[in-house]
Design a protein around this motif. Structure first.
Motif, PDB file in Angstrom:
ATOM      1  N   GLY A 158       6.000 -11.223   6.106  1.00  0.00           N
ATOM      2  CA  GLY A 158       6.377  -9.816   6.202  1.00  0.00           C
ATOM      3  C   GLY A 158       7.221  -9.355   5.028  1.00  0.00           C
ATOM      4  N   GLU A 159       8.313  -8.652   5.352  1.00  0.00           N
ATOM      5  CA  GLU A 159       9.202  -8.134   4.307  1.00  0.00           C
ATOM      6  C   GLU A 159      10.481  -8.947   4.196  1.00  0.00           C
ATOM      7  OE1 GLU A 159      11.571  -4.540   5.736  1.00  0.00           O
ATOM      8  OE2 GLU A 159       9.734  -4.331   6.904  1.00  0.00           O
ATOM      9  N   HIS A 169       6.360  -1.358  -4.823  1.00  0.00           N
ATOM     10  CA  HIS A 169       5.750  -1.793  -3.560  1.00  0.00           C
ATOM     11  C   HIS A 169       4.635  -2.800  -3.817  1.00  0.00           C
ATOM     12  CE1 HIS A 169       8.042   0.828  -1.030  1.00  0.00           C
ATOM     13  NE2 HIS A 169       7.542   1.949  -1.536  1.00  0.00           N
ATOM     14  N   ARG A 208       3.918  -6.721  -2.413  1.00  0.00           N
ATOM     15  CA  ARG A 208       2.717  -7.124  -1.685  1.00  0.00           C
ATOM     16  C   ARG A 208       2.022  -8.228  -2.473  1.00  0.00           C
ATOM     17  NH1 ARG A 208       1.946  -1.391  -1.507  1.00  0.00           N
ATOM     18  NH2 ARG A 208       0.196  -1.563  -2.948  1.00  0.00           N
ATOM     19  N   SER A 252       1.180  -9.314   7.309  1.00  0.00           N
ATOM     20  CA  SER A 252       1.218 -10.417   6.356  1.00  0.00           C
ATOM     21  C   SER A 252       0.496 -11.641   6.900  1.00  0.00           C
ATOM     22  CB  SER A 252       2.666 -10.771   6.002  1.00  0.00           C
ATOM     23  OG  SER A 252       3.366 -11.250   7.134  1.00  0.00           O
ATOM     24  N   SER A 261       8.254  -3.015   1.859  1.00  0.00           N
ATOM     25  CA  SER A 261       9.274  -2.688   2.857  1.00  0.00           C
ATOM     26  C   SER A 261       8.918  -1.506   3.739  1.00  0.00           C
ATOM     27  CB  SER A 261      10.609  -2.415   2.157  1.00  0.00           C
ATOM     28  OG  SER A 261      10.460  -1.370   1.207  1.00  0.00           O
ATOM     29  N   THR A 264       4.666  -8.584   2.403  1.00  0.00           N
ATOM     30  CA  THR A 264       4.391  -7.148   2.411  1.00  0.00           C
ATOM     31  C   THR A 264       5.488  -6.406   1.660  1.00  0.00           C
ATOM     32  OG1 THR A 264       5.632  -6.675   4.424  1.00  0.00           O
ATOM     33  CG2 THR A 264       3.332  -7.392   4.691  1.00  0.00           C
ATOM     34  N   TYR A 308      -2.099  -0.701   0.471  1.00  0.00           N
ATOM     35  CA  TYR A 308      -1.164  -0.420   1.558  1.00  0.00           C
ATOM     36  C   TYR A 308      -1.911  -0.410   2.892  1.00  0.00           C
ATOM     37  CZ  TYR A 308       2.045   2.174   4.547  1.00  0.00           C
ATOM     38  OH  TYR A 308       2.844   2.564   5.576  1.00  0.00           O
ATOM     39  N   ASP A 309      -1.373  -1.127   3.871  1.00  0.00           N
ATOM     40  CA  ASP A 309      -1.916  -1.165   5.227  1.00  0.00           C
ATOM     41  C   ASP A 309      -3.232  -1.944   5.306  1.00  0.00           C
ATOM     42  OD1 ASP A 309      -1.592  -0.540   7.946  1.00  0.00           O
ATOM     43  OD2 ASP A 309      -3.021   1.117   7.803  1.00  0.00           O
ATOM     44  N   ASN A 314       4.968  -5.369   9.741  1.00  0.00           N
ATOM     45  CA  ASN A 314       4.791  -6.066   8.472  1.00  0.00           C
ATOM     46  C   ASN A 314       4.543  -7.556   8.675  1.00  0.00           C
ATOM     47  OD1 ASN A 314       5.008  -3.838   6.801  1.00  0.00           O
ATOM     48  ND2 ASN A 314       7.232  -3.964   6.674  1.00  0.00           N
ATOM     49  N   SER A 342       9.462  -3.986  10.852  1.00  0.00           N
ATOM     50  CA  SER A 342       9.468  -5.422  10.565  1.00  0.00           C
ATOM     51  C   SER A 342       8.369  -6.148  11.315  1.00  0.00           C
ATOM     52  CB  SER A 342      10.837  -6.015  10.919  1.00  0.00           C
ATOM     53  OG  SER A 342      11.851  -5.428  10.144  1.00  0.00           O
TER      54      SER A 342
END
Length: 792
Positions: free
Chosen positions: A761-762, A777, A781, A734, A723, A721, A687-688, A730, A727
């Motif tokens: 992104g998402e 999640h 990803r 990405s 959610s 990515t 994450y991140d 993300n 936006s």
């Protein structure tokens, strides 16, 4: 909780004068007047005959009086009664009373007695599940903060339970005293009615008032559910048409489900649903958000235990014949009080699964387009929602962050009380995941031979501060460990002479998990042992048979001796075999592997040896394979044939996304065409983060090999990515991830003009989960490869 609410043949027993108290008690017991029976018989258990003790034990179980249940079954066991169920019910009472060590011992005794009695056949699993629950109480606590409060304003000294939201408040069931109310002899107390409490803007409940007085009868009104407009209700109540009862059943009134509509601010006379027939109980209705499914509890014929959960679909303007929810949900015990959340998740209570004690509340995932089941993978909600007592009748808001449930836990104001719960996020985030066994095998990636003596460090990604599991593979190249369902694990492998390797693994979100998960290691060319390892391989090939042998299944040759015979079928349709699937049988004793391809019928078979373990796996392009473990260790019936079916699921996700690591691209150029999309499943991002993790090397190296093999191929690397986050954030993240993957390929000598990197992104979530677990999640990803141009 008193079990008359659960199942039940609720009674209309007239008070009759009997000349003798024992005969009077027996008459009440025979007509299911358990409360009156207990009152007459008393508690001088030491001076009772065994037959009366057994009936008294049954009566107290129907009333959920766990203290008395414990005393009576202890007496029966002391008297030498050898019935295994005496130990089961004794263990359940001990568990409900918080005496886990002693409970575990009697669960063990019961399970051993049942196993011996079954003589190798299937048997009641409640004792085994109870034993396992007593061993892992620490794992059955909620993973986050859950606040529980007694909703005092609703509760009386009697039974208050099964709240359900209605307009601006809550409707619930209660047997509090009202004018003209009568007594039921099942539990020797008053009948139940419906009550309403207004919910204020401050989320406080007001003083309860009688709800829908036009529905009141002399019998029970029980749990109910409303449609989304609150204009129709499905209600549990006693049937009242006595003319339809059998002569011998005059003293009983079954529970049935009725429908009533709101007209001119009054509820119409309830009409019994046509699906409620036979001398059985139908109760606790739950309605899906689209109002197409009605789930309920019933002891009708065809069930698996006491009360089961059933579902009826609304089609052609009527409710269809109910279907049993099957062994994933139902047990030999009782499944009751279903509640369907708006997102499709099923909540219900059971005392036949691995519980903390008494009835526990479970949540089950909805399975779409499944031929045999609508809900699977039940999870125990854990404490503090569940307790050693009975916990049931849950309802909640859309976010699953607050709601109400019923319990008779210690500290209750009455016999059953309504409790409020609040969680910081959602019940999806705080439910405890079951810990499941899994075998991790390690092999040499060059010749596929299993590797003994490999050191494994296993860490849960979500709990990096936890001490890791330190494991070593045995002489057969595998080691058994435990992982939580749905969690992500990072596995680091280390063996002298081999390159250290790390891989991230998502434990399946199922109760079964996997039997085996295998990881390959490559020899380290810079190690002093490299040449010795290679020479050992050459020597082995020169002196031993080839480890992998092509095998042809001939049914006539497998009619005697140890053997496995089965079929590989499509998980979406059990009647459809998976033709031309590859089946592998690995002998864990010798390392030998038999490989065969099934025909159009999907049938396979292999000879086996006694005193060995085997792994059976299925493979086919565009299908998710299955794998099972067969154990003949210490088997007393080695010559008996093993029947084993393998289930394979079509894997055409994201409109044709396939797994690059299954060898499709490398092995068969004819399967490749422009526009194909392949997922790099082992490029997994934290994450991140956007840097390439060490465990991503295998898929990227596979992609490098493919691009080198086919110089005409141009690709698009798209990164996605989850959610979480905005936006714009993300999209930026990405893009960095896609460029990071591209940079890796450039370092491996691939020309830049052959690679287009794109961050999405998402915008293309893979699972569109509303309440996402960490595993959900992680699935979003991902990095995918699309073939832009390819000249064969």
């Amino acid at each position: 909780m008193r079990y008359f609410f659960l199942f039940i043949l609720l009674l209309i027993v007239p008070i009759l004068a009997f000349s003798q108290s024992s005969k009077k008690a027996d008459r009440y017991f025979k007509s299911k007047g358990y409360g009156k029976y207990v009152q007459i018989m008393g508690n001088d258990y030491g001076n009772m005959e065994r037959s009366n003790l057994k009936k008294l034990a049954t009566a107290h179980r129907k009333l959920a009086n766990y203290t008395e249940i414990e005393r009576i079954y202890a007496t029966l066991i002391d008297l030498g009664d050898r019935d295994p169920l005496n130990h089961l019910y004794y263990a359940q009472a001990l568990q409900a009373n918080g005496r886990y060590l002693k409970s575990r011992e009697h669960y063990r005794i019961c399970d051993e007695m049942l196993q011996e009695k079954a003589d190798g056949k299937a048997y009641d699993q409640r004792a085994r599940l109870g034993f396992e629950a007593c061993n892992r109480l620490a794992d059955m606590r909620a993973l986050g903060e859950v606040v529980i409060e007694n909703e005092i304003v609703l509760n009386s000294r009697g039974y208050d339970f099964s709240p359900i939201f209605y307009n601006t408040g809550v409707v619930f069931v209660s047997n509090r005293k009202r004018n003209g109310s009568k007594n039921d002899h099942w539990f020797n107390d008053q009948y139940t009615d419906l009550y309403f409490s207004e919910l204020t803007k401050q989320s406080e409940l007001g003083k309860p008032e009688l709800f829908a007085s036009e529905l009141i009868t002399d019998l029970h009104l029980g749990p109910l559910v409303f449609d989304k407009n609150f204009t129709t209700m499905f209600l549990t109540k006693n049937e009242t048409n006595r003319d339809k009862r059998k002569k011998e059943d005059k003293a009983t009134s079954h529970l049935k489900i009725y429908k009533s509509s709101l007209e001119n601010d009054k509820w119409t006379q309830p009409e019994q649903l046509s699906i409620c027939y036979n001398d059985a109980d139908y109760c606790h209705p739950a309605l899906s958000s689209d109002q197409q499914f009605l789930v309920f509890a019933s002891d009708r014929d065809g069930g698996m235990g006491g009360m089961d959960l059933w579902v009826s679909r609304f089609e052609k303007n009527e409710w269809q014949e109910p279907i049993n929810l099957g062994p994933r949900i139902n047990t030999k015990g009782n499944e009751l009080f279903p509640y369907l959340h708006s997102d499709g998740v099923l909540f219900y209570s059971s005392n036949g699964m691995s519980s903390i004690g008494g009835l526990d509340i479970y949540m089950a995932t909805q399975i779409m387009n499944h031929p045999d089941s609508l809900w699977e993978y039940p999870y125990n909600l854990g404490s503090p929602i569940n307790s050693t007592s009975d916990d049931f009748g849950i309802t909640m808001n859309t976010e699953k962050s607050a709601g109400f449930f019923s319990s008779n836990r210690k500290g209750s104001y009455g016999r059953d009380d309504i409790f409020r719960f609040n969680v910081l996020s959602s019940l999806d985030d705080v439910r405890p995941s079951p810990v499941l066994p899994i075998d991790v095998c390690v092999y040499d990636d060059q010749d596929r031979r299993r590797l003994p003596g490999v050191n494994l460090t296993v860490k849960r990604v979500s709990k990096l501060n936890e001490a890791p599991q330190k494991l070593v593979t045995n002489r057969y190249g595998y080691v058994s460990c435990e992982m939580r369902a749905g969690d992500q694990y990072h596995v680091i492998l280390d063996k002298e002479g081999y390159l250290e390797f790390g891989e991230t693994f998502n434990m399946p979100n199922t109760m079964e998990g996997l039997d085996e998960y295998c990881i390959g290691l490559n020899p380290d060319p810079n190690s002093p042992l490299f040449e010795a390892i290679q020479q050992a391989k050459r020597d082995s090939l020169a002196t031993t048979p080839i480890a992998t042998i092509n095998y042809s299944y001939e049914p006539e040759e497998l009619k005697e001796g140890p053997r496995v015979i089965g079929r590989v079928y499509n998980a979406d349709n059990k009647n459809l075999p998976v033709a031309r699937a590859t089946i592998r049988l690995l002998n864990r004793c010798t390392g030998e592997e038999l490989v065969m391809q099934v025909g159009n019928d999907g049938l396979f078979g292999f000879p086996l040896d006694c005193d060995c373990d085997y792994v059976v796996k299925s493979y086919k392009n565009n299908f998710t394979g299955d794998n099972q473990v067969i154990s003949f260790k210490n088997s007393e019936n080695c010559d008996d044939p093993i029947s084993l079916d393998l289930s394979m699921s079509p894997d055409f996700e994201m409109g044709g996304v396939r797994d690059i690591t299954n060898g499709i691209l490398a092995d068969d150029v004819n399967l490749i065409k422009e526009g194909d999309v392949f997922e790099l499943k082992n490029i997994l991002y934290d994450y991140d983060k956007w840097d390439i993790r060490k465990d991503a090397a295998r898929d990227l190296e596979a992609l490098v090999a493919i691009l080198r093999k086919y110089p005409s191929m141009r690709i698009e690397l798209s990164s996605h990515t989850d959610s979480r986050g905005s936006s714009s954030y993300n999209l930026n993240l990405s893009e960095k991830r896609a460029q990071s993957a591209k940079a890796y390929l450039l370092r491996r000598g691939i020309d830049s003009d052959r690679i287009r990197a794109l961050g999405l992104g998402e915008t293309k979530l893979k699972n569109n989960c509303s309440f996402c677990t960490e595993s959900d999640h992680q699935e979003n990803r991902r990095t995918e490869v699309k073939i832009l141009t390819f000249i064969k």
